[in-house]
Design a protein around this motif. Structure first.
Motif, PDB file in Angstrom:
ATOM      1  N   LEU A  95      45.970  42.347  41.967  1.00 58.80           N
ATOM      2  CA  LEU A  95      45.707  42.830  43.330  1.00 58.80           C
ATOM      3  C   LEU A  95      44.287  42.466  43.756  1.00 58.80           C
ATOM      4  O   LEU A  95      44.079  41.976  44.884  1.00 58.80           O
ATOM      5  N   ALA A  96      43.317  42.680  42.871  1.00 57.26           N
ATOM      6  CA  ALA A  96      41.923  42.359  43.201  1.00 57.26           C
ATOM      7  C   ALA A  96      41.769  40.881  43.519  1.00 57.26           C
ATOM      8  O   ALA A  96      41.093  40.508  44.494  1.00 57.26           O
ATOM      9  N   GLU A  97      42.405  40.024  42.719  1.00 52.07           N
ATOM     10  CA  GLU A  97      42.277  38.586  42.935  1.00 52.07           C
ATOM     11  C   GLU A  97      42.995  38.128  44.201  1.00 52.07           C
ATOM     12  O   GLU A  97      42.517  37.237  44.910  1.00 52.07           O
ATOM     13  N   SER A  98      44.140  38.757  44.500  1.00 48.97           N
ATOM     14  CA  SER A  98      44.852  38.366  45.727  1.00 48.97           C
ATOM     15  C   SER A  98      44.094  38.789  46.975  1.00 48.97           C
ATOM     16  O   SER A  98      44.131  38.108  47.995  1.00 48.97           O
ATOM     17  N   MET A  99      43.375  39.900  46.890  1.00 50.78           N
ATOM     18  CA  MET A  99      42.618  40.407  48.042  1.00 50.78           C
ATOM     19  C   MET A  99      41.169  39.904  48.063  1.00 50.78           C
ATOM     20  O   MET A  99      40.499  40.015  49.084  1.00 50.78           O
ATOM     21  N   ASN A 100      40.687  39.413  46.902  1.00 50.85           N
ATOM     22  CA  ASN A 100      39.300  38.956  46.784  1.00 50.85           C
ATOM     23  C   ASN A 100      38.315  40.069  47.142  1.00 50.85           C
ATOM     24  O   ASN A 100      37.350  39.872  47.879  1.00 50.85           O
ATOM     25  N   VAL A 101      38.556  41.274  46.588  1.00 50.85           N
ATOM     26  CA  VAL A 101      37.704  42.423  46.901  1.00 50.85           C
ATOM     27  C   VAL A 101      36.891  42.815  45.668  1.00 50.85           C
ATOM     28  O   VAL A 101      37.311  42.594  44.532  1.00 50.85           O
ATOM     29  N   PRO A 102      35.710  43.410  45.895  1.00 47.39           N
ATOM     30  CA  PRO A 102      34.929  43.892  44.753  1.00 47.39           C
ATOM     31  C   PRO A 102      35.628  45.051  44.069  1.00 47.39           C
ATOM     32  O   PRO A 102      36.335  45.846  44.704  1.00 47.39           O
ATOM     33  N   VAL A 103      35.419  45.155  42.751  1.00 46.05           N
ATOM     34  CA  VAL A 103      36.036  46.210  41.948  1.00 46.05           C
ATOM     35  C   VAL A 103      34.949  46.985  41.225  1.00 46.05           C
ATOM     36  O   VAL A 103      34.063  46.401  40.596  1.00 46.05           O
ATOM     37  N   ALA A 104      35.014  48.306  41.327  1.00 44.32           N
ATOM     38  CA  ALA A 104      34.124  49.183  40.572  1.00 44.32           C
ATOM     39  C   ALA A 104      34.983  50.126  39.752  1.00 44.32           C
ATOM     40  O   ALA A 104      36.148  50.382  40.087  1.00 44.32           O
ATOM     41  N   SER A 105      34.415  50.638  38.678  1.00 43.66           N
ATOM     42  CA  SER A 105      35.118  51.663  37.903  1.00 43.66           C
ATOM     43  C   SER A 105      34.339  52.965  38.008  1.00 43.66           C
ATOM     44  O   SER A 105      33.148  52.974  38.329  1.00 43.66           O
ATOM     45  N   THR A 106      35.013  54.070  37.700  1.00 43.90           N
ATOM     46  CA  THR A 106      34.339  55.351  37.574  1.00 43.90           C
ATOM     47  C   THR A 106      33.810  55.482  36.152  1.00 43.90           C
ATOM     48  O   THR A 106      34.082  54.644  35.293  1.00 43.90           O
ATOM     49  N   MET A 107      33.108  56.569  35.884  1.00 43.08           N
ATOM     50  CA  MET A 107      32.646  56.820  34.518  1.00 43.08           C
ATOM     51  C   MET A 107      33.843  57.000  33.586  1.00 43.08           C
ATOM     52  O   MET A 107      33.870  56.460  32.481  1.00 43.08           O
ATOM     53  N   PHE A 108      34.854  57.788  34.018  1.00 44.35           N
ATOM     54  CA  PHE A 108      36.048  57.983  33.187  1.00 44.35           C
ATOM     55  C   PHE A 108      36.785  56.664  32.989  1.00 44.35           C
ATOM     56  O   PHE A 108      37.365  56.422  31.939  1.00 44.35           O
ATOM     57  N   GLY A 109      36.795  55.844  34.029  1.00 44.98           N
ATOM     58  CA  GLY A 109      37.606  54.629  34.013  1.00 44.98           C
ATOM     59  C   GLY A 109      36.893  53.411  33.459  1.00 44.98           C
ATOM     60  O   GLY A 109      37.419  52.293  33.560  1.00 44.98           O
ATOM     61  N   LYS A 110      35.725  53.607  32.879  1.00 45.25           N
ATOM     62  CA  LYS A 110      34.981  52.455  32.344  1.00 45.25           C
ATOM     63  C   LYS A 110      35.842  51.707  31.330  1.00 45.25           C
ATOM     64  O   LYS A 110      36.432  52.301  30.434  1.00 45.25           O
ATOM     65  N   GLY A 111      35.890  50.399  31.485  1.00 42.88           N
ATOM     66  CA  GLY A 111      36.698  49.564  30.602  1.00 42.88           C
ATOM     67  C   GLY A 111      38.092  49.304  31.113  1.00 42.88           C
ATOM     68  O   GLY A 111      38.832  48.502  30.535  1.00 42.88           O
ATOM     69  N   ALA A 112      38.477  49.954  32.209  1.00 38.23           N
ATOM     70  CA  ALA A 112      39.822  49.763  32.757  1.00 38.23           C
ATOM     71  C   ALA A 112      39.957  48.425  33.484  1.00 38.23           C
ATOM     72  O   ALA A 112      41.069  47.962  33.729  1.00 38.23           O
ATOM     73  N   PHE A 113      38.840  47.822  33.857  1.00 40.60           N
ATOM     74  CA  PHE A 113      38.832  46.516  34.499  1.00 40.60           C
ATOM     75  C   PHE A 113      37.850  45.633  33.743  1.00 40.60           C
ATOM     76  O   PHE A 113      36.779  46.080  33.345  1.00 40.60           O
ATOM     77  N   ASP A 114      38.213  44.386  33.545  1.00 39.33           N
ATOM     78  CA  ASP A 114      37.384  43.438  32.809  1.00 39.33           C
ATOM     79  C   ASP A 114      35.996  43.340  33.454  1.00 39.33           C
ATOM     80  O   ASP A 114      35.851  42.846  34.570  1.00 39.33           O
ATOM     81  N   GLU A 115      34.966  43.810  32.737  1.00 34.54           N
ATOM     82  CA  GLU A 115      33.627  43.857  33.309  1.00 34.54           C
ATOM     83  C   GLU A 115      32.948  42.486  33.350  1.00 34.54           C
ATOM     84  O   GLU A 115      31.875  42.349  33.939  1.00 34.54           O
ATOM     85  N   SER A 116      33.576  41.492  32.728  1.00 36.89           N
ATOM     86  CA  SER A 116      33.047  40.128  32.844  1.00 36.89           C
ATOM     87  C   SER A 116      33.672  39.379  34.011  1.00 36.89           C
ATOM     88  O   SER A 116      33.272  38.250  34.315  1.00 36.89           O
TER      89      SER A 116
END
Length: 567
Positions: free
Chosen positions: A242-263
């Motif tokens: 979804l992020a790649e199709s929309m080309n939008v920035p992604v952030a995580s919460t403190m609980f959700g850290k690691g849920a999205f590839d940080e690289s």
């Protein structure tokens, strides 16, 4: 009498005992180890397990720690199992199971209870309240698990699959209790009653997506915000696409850290309200549409509720429902919503700008004493692709939360329940689940003193994590949280020789105490070679007991201001 299930004819049969059938069901879920502590009411379960091929019993030092270990194992393998004895054992494990419930971690908690004959006669047996009530502890577990059941040979073939199915669906622990004298009894087979499958209502989905399109079409700046349930319900790949199709920035919460590839080039960092990165906060809070997935609106996840998300500009996607502005849509699965959003055609132009992380630049001379600003960049540089990082509640939770993770790193933290001492036995569980991966444990001196026994278990089972112990002379996080008094004696802890723990537990380890940046650099380099063959303990002596990462400093300032306003 013709119906069959798992090769067992309907009716009583001697082909499978209750214990064997239970372990068959767990094995089908990929569980190859079961954690726990032996007790006289679970001997029949453990005797059956010793003879059973494909699952081994992993002994812990106490039930609480075994519950934490099962939690860490489940985060790696999707599900785990725990065996305790009645009363004293299960009550000791209560805290770990409640934490798994809070954190959406599926654990099958199996309790061996006094003989059925004794229970029916209401005999006063040990490990009970000596009142003849044998249902009291199951009732304790009702509010902290998704399901409880008392197993019998007559109902086992129904209740066990049912409990496992609920644990998988809700991503929560379940509780099964079985009398010691029933474990060896043959089970009665039943036609499998299919659990009702949770499915998306197509009309509701269409209405929700139409509403989301309307909001997105009016948005110039959209952000994806991922939280912990993204991980628990295995939505990471849907989010990435979804992020790649929309080309939008992604952030995580403190609980959700690691849920999205940080690289990933679209990842901008961790959103920590007023306490985290100002660049990430500005991007998230200035967006005119935020798509939040699996959001948990808790104090420790929203920087004491300083996170500012306009509910009228929020698309909130939960595992089985969605909310768009003030409108709620029930009975829609997150994966279906995320797939549908990919086809909306919404796409931001240009490239996502990424700011620098707080620990991207190495600072501090080699001979300078350790401080948060100097050791966190070194810990960030230490991490490698594929590592498993286990972080304790406390100072490390807030500092490591701002570190950039390489691709494929699994990040384990108990962000919501925040039980001090969780991380050490959880890391032990992760070691059992993934024996070939590098496990890095970051814990504090105070936290380690609660559950240090599991270093003994690590050594016994050949686990080789790298353990960083931040010695800042007590419960520094508690000192920060209490803004009413200073120099609290109750936040002090005894001084331990942490590097001698392995020796005391009868094991071999690489251990070192470091005071300066240069000593830490050398210890990290040495541990990178040593961890292939033995456990490593690096004790980090904080130069100032009240030294802390920037996040905690901001948190403390905020709490002091709030205290002044109250007075």
């Amino acid at each position: 009498m013709e119906n069959q299930m798992n090769g067992i004819q309907t009716g009583y049969t001697i082909s499978k005992t209750l214990g064997e059938y239970l372990f068959d069901c767990l094995k089908q879920e990929g569980i190859t180890e079961i954690f726990g502590i032996p007790g006289d009411y679970n001997f029949s379960l453990l005797d059956t397990l010793e003879r059973y091929a494909g699952i081994r019993f992993i002994n812990g030092r106490n039930e609480l720690n075994s519950g934490y270990a099962a939690d860490g194992y489940a985060r790696m393998k999707g599900m785990s199992a725990l065996i305790t004895t009645f009363g004293v054992g299960e009550m000791s494990a209560c805290n770990a199971i409640a934490g798994a419930n809070s954190e959406h971690v599926p654990i099958i908690h199996i309790v061996g209870s006094p003989p059925d004959t004794a229970q029916k006669a209401r005999k006063l047996m040990h490990h009970t309240l000596l009142d003849g009530d044998y249902d009291v502890f199951r009732k304790v577990y009702e509010p902290i698990t998704a399901y409880t059941a008392v197993l019998t040979p007559e109902n086992a073939a129904i209740e066990i699959p049912n409990a496992i199915s609920i644990a998988k669906q809700k991503r929560k622990p379940v509780y099964l209790v079985v009398a010691d004298d029933l474990v060896m009894k043959p089970v009665m087979a039943h036609q499998k009653a299919a659990m009702p499958k949770v499915m998306t209502n197509p009309k509701t989905l269409q209405a929700a997506v139409d509403h989301m399109k309307l909001m997105l079409n009016q948005a110039q700046k959209t952000v994806l915000l991922v939280d912990v349930k993204t991980q628990r319900f295995h939505l990471q790949e849907y989010i990435r696409k979804l992020a790649e199709s929309m080309n939008v920035p992604v952030a995580s919460t403190m609980f959700g850290k690691g849920a999205f590839d940080e690289s990933h080039p679209l990842f901008i960092g961790v959103y920590g309200g007023d306490f985290g990165s100002s660049e990430v906060r500005n991007t998230v809070e200035n967006a005119d549409c935020v798509i939040a997935v699996g959001l948990v609106w808790a104090d420790s996840n929203t920087a004491d509720f300083t996170a500012k998300l306009n509910p009228l500009q929020l698309i909130e996607v939960q595992p089985d429902k969605a909310k768009v502005g003030e409108a709620e849509y029930l009975n829609v699965l997150a994966e279906d919503i995320l797939l549908a959003l990919q086809s909306t055609g919404y796409k931001l132009q240009g490239t996502v700008s990424k700011g620098t992380g707080p620990y991207d630049r190495l600072v501090g001379q080699p001979d300078e004493l350790l401080s948060a600003v100097s050791y966190y960049p070194r810990l960030q540089r230490l991490l490698k692709e594929g590592d498993i990082v286990v972080v304790e509640t406390g100072t490390f939770y807030y500092g490591m939360g701002q570190i950039k993770l390489p691709r494929g790193v699994t990040y384990i933290v108990e962000g919501g329940w925040q039980s001090i001492g969780y991380a050490t036995p959880s890391a032990y569980g992760a070691c059992i689940a993934e024996p070939t991966k590098r496990i890095l444990l970051f814990t504090g001196d105070g936290s380690l003193q609660l559950t240090a026994q599991e270093i003994s278990s690590m050594l016994y089972y050949g686990c080789k994590p790298v353990i960083f112990v931040l010695n800042n002379d007590g419960y520094t996080i508690e000192k920060y949280l209490n803004v009413k008094t200073e120099n609290q004696t109750y936040n002090k802890v005894p001084k331990w020789s942490y590097t001698k723990l392995a020796e005391a537990f009868g094991g071999d380890a690489f251990t070192v105490t470091v005071h300066t940046n240069g000593e830490l650099d050398e210890a990290i380099n040495r541990a990178e070679t040593e961890c292939g063959r033995r456990l490593c303990i690096i004790e980090m002596i904080a130069s100032d007991p009240m030294d802390a990462p920037d996040y905690m400093l901001k948190m403390r300032d905020y709490m002091e201001q709030q205290e002044k306003l109250r007075n």
